[in-house]
Design an enzyme around this catalytic site. Structure first.
Site, mmCIF file in Angstrom:
data_model
loop_
_atom_site.group_PDB
_atom_site.id
_atom_site.type_symbol
_atom_site.label_atom_id
_atom_site.label_comp_id
_atom_site.label_asym_id
_atom_site.label_seq_id
_atom_site.Cartn_x
_atom_site.Cartn_y
_atom_site.Cartn_z
ATOM 1 N N ASP A 277 -7.026 -17.932 3.889
ATOM 2 C CA ASP A 277 -6.180 -16.816 3.462
ATOM 3 C C ASP A 277 -4.899 -16.847 4.281
ATOM 4 O O ASP A 277 -4.487 -17.911 4.735
ATOM 5 C CB ASP A 277 -6.926 -15.485 3.609
ATOM 6 C CG ASP A 277 -6.477 -14.451 2.579
ATOM 7 O OD1 ASP A 277 -5.283 -14.105 2.575
ATOM 8 O OD2 ASP A 277 -7.308 -13.981 1.784
ATOM 9 N N HIS A 300 -2.680 -19.249 2.968
ATOM 10 C CA HIS A 300 -1.797 -18.544 2.050
ATOM 11 C C HIS A 300 -0.451 -18.213 2.672
ATOM 12 O O HIS A 300 0.284 -17.386 2.143
ATOM 13 C CB HIS A 300 -2.471 -17.261 1.549
ATOM 14 C CG HIS A 300 -3.672 -17.506 0.687
ATOM 15 N ND1 HIS A 300 -4.429 -16.493 0.141
ATOM 16 C CD2 HIS A 300 -4.257 -18.668 0.273
ATOM 17 C CE1 HIS A 300 -5.430 -17.014 -0.568
ATOM 18 N NE2 HIS A 300 -5.346 -18.329 -0.496
#
Length: 457
Positions: A277, A300
């Protein structure tokens, strides 16, 4: 004079302070990686905290693995100087730190030296906790002056947790998304049930948390496979983290590297973060955040937000990200907000950043929506303004390199692009493909120097 004292007298005074040393093995820790050493850690900490000696050393021996359940270290205990360390050689450094502190400031603070390995329970059903921090594994709370350092590692063993999250199943989340959200909220409000809820649903949880503290320094540690966020900094100020190594598989859900919320004057530098993430996520109530020399990827990217979920008013301001490198990430630098929210994200600078095979290097998204759901348009939005992108270069593996999707009712303002060069490239090679940009509802923006691809705002 009554308070007159020479430098050498200060040295003699410091040398006369004998530290109180307590090893977790003295409290019964086994350190084989299989026996539960939680009570030994608690008992050792209680011994240190109940001592009248102003300088305490909480020692975790090098070369051992300690299986521990959720632990909370509270800075509101009697001694004002507590040291947790593994190697006795660091006592000399601690004395030097104390000497400088006594010369220039008041004598207070803690030093935590972690060179061993801490291991979390691998099976969710064996997670044991009965206090307000059940969603956290290792928590440091209510400290004023704390140094956590060392070459040790924290192994969250999150593999089984990742498999049981209701948000990871499209069908379950589509029909029971509201119920999942309710359980997440309930777990934070009614903590006596949180450990049971966590066994069956994927709720917010942190591997390593700094809460309600100030003047905190963290360096040198490794965090591996946290069940969710690796490091959380909340309701704290003057926190500095450096030389960290954070890693989890690319497909591990919600394993943010560092999450910052309701905190001020936070610095993250010289660290490597590879997760499933956000490498770093900056949430509500954060201001004066400085991020420098971060190697991010996979993951991310570095994100501001998301802000304004469920119509809330949330704010982030005065954030600087410099000299970060992104490798094969989904996003590079991102600002994301929910429709219908309130508040602002402003005074944010992204400078001297490199990208390699990043799908979306630059993105502002004011249309965040839960996965697998359709969201309607709202007339309110979190305001995004005064954003600088300066000297951002590298390659993208996606079609759109720059994507600015701003609210039609609350447009983005004062977006400045300077010296941007984003080419289409894979495996270190630049190809003839021309990356595109997409711009929606941006006002008062301008370009300086060479900007490629062109951003038609």
């Amino acid at each position: 004079m009554l308070f007159s004292i020479s430098f050498f007298q200060w040295v003699l005074l410091v040398q006369s302070v004998e530290p109180f040393v307590y090893d977790v093995n003295f409290a019964g820790a086994v350190g084989d990686g299989e026996s539960d050493d939680t009570e030994a850690f608690k008992n050792a900490w209680n011994v240190i905290c109940s001592s009248h000696i102003p300088l305490g050393i909480f020692r975790v021996p090098y070369g051992q693995k300690f299986l521990v359940q959720p632990l909370t270290f509270n800075g509101e205990c009697r001694p004002k100087n507590i040291t947790i360390q593994v190697l006795i050689i660091f006592i000399i450094l601690i004395f030097s730190l104390i000497l400088l502190t006594m010369l220039f400031t008041k004598v207070s603070g803690w030093v935590v030296q972690i060179d061993g390995i801490l291991i979390a329970p691998s099976d969710p059903s064996s997670w044991k906790c009965n206090d307000a921090n059940c969603n956290n594994w290792i928590t440091f709370q209510h400290f004023d002056g704390l140094v956590i350092q060392g070459s040790g590692s924290l192994h969250g063993q999150g593999q089984k947790w990742w498999q049981m999250g209701c948000m990871q199943n499209k069908v379950v989340y589509y029909y029971f998304g509201i119920f999942c959200s309710f359980l997440m909220l309930a777990s934070t409000r009614f903590y006596i049930f949180s450990d049971y809820i966590s066994q069956f649903f994927y709720v917010d949880s942190f591997g390593f948390a700094i809460l309600d503290s100030k003047n905190v320094h963290i360096s040198g540690l490794t965090s591996v496979d946290s069940r969710k966020w690796h490091i959380s900094i909340e309701r704290s100020s003057s926190v500095h983290a450096s030389n960290l190594n954070i890693k989890a598989p690319e497909d591990s859900p919600n394993t943010d590297g560092i999450r910052i919320q309701h905190s001020t004057n936070v610095t993250i530098s010289s660290s490597t973060i590879k997760t499933g993430d956000d490498c770093i996520g900056i949430g509500d109530g954060s201001k004066y955040i400085n991020i420098n020399r971060i190697l991010c990827g996979p993951g991310h990217g570095i994100s501001i937000g998301s802000l304004g979920e469920n119509g809330r008013s949330e704010t982030v301001e005065y954030v600087t990200v410099r000299r970060a490198s992104f490798y094969t990430t989904e996003n590079g630098v991102r600002i994301k907000t929910w429709q219908g929210g309130h508040g602002y994200a402003r005074h944010i600078r992204f400078e001297h950043i490199s990208f390699s095979r990043v799908i979306r290097p630059i993105i502002i998204d004011q249309y965040s929506c839960p996965p697998y759901q359709h969201c309607k348009n709202y007339s309110t939005a979190v305001e995004v303004s005064n954003i600088l992108y300066n000297d951002l270069k590298g390659t993208t593996s996606g079609e759109i390199a720059v994507e600015l999707l701003c609210s039609e009712s609350v447009p983005c303002k004062n977006i400045r692009m300077k010296d941007i060069q984003l080419d289409y490239g894979i495996n270190g090679k630049i190809y003839d493909g021309h990356p595109k940009s997409h711009c929606l509802s941006v006002v008062q923006s301008w370009d300086e120097g060479n900007v490629y691809p062109n951003v038609p705002c």
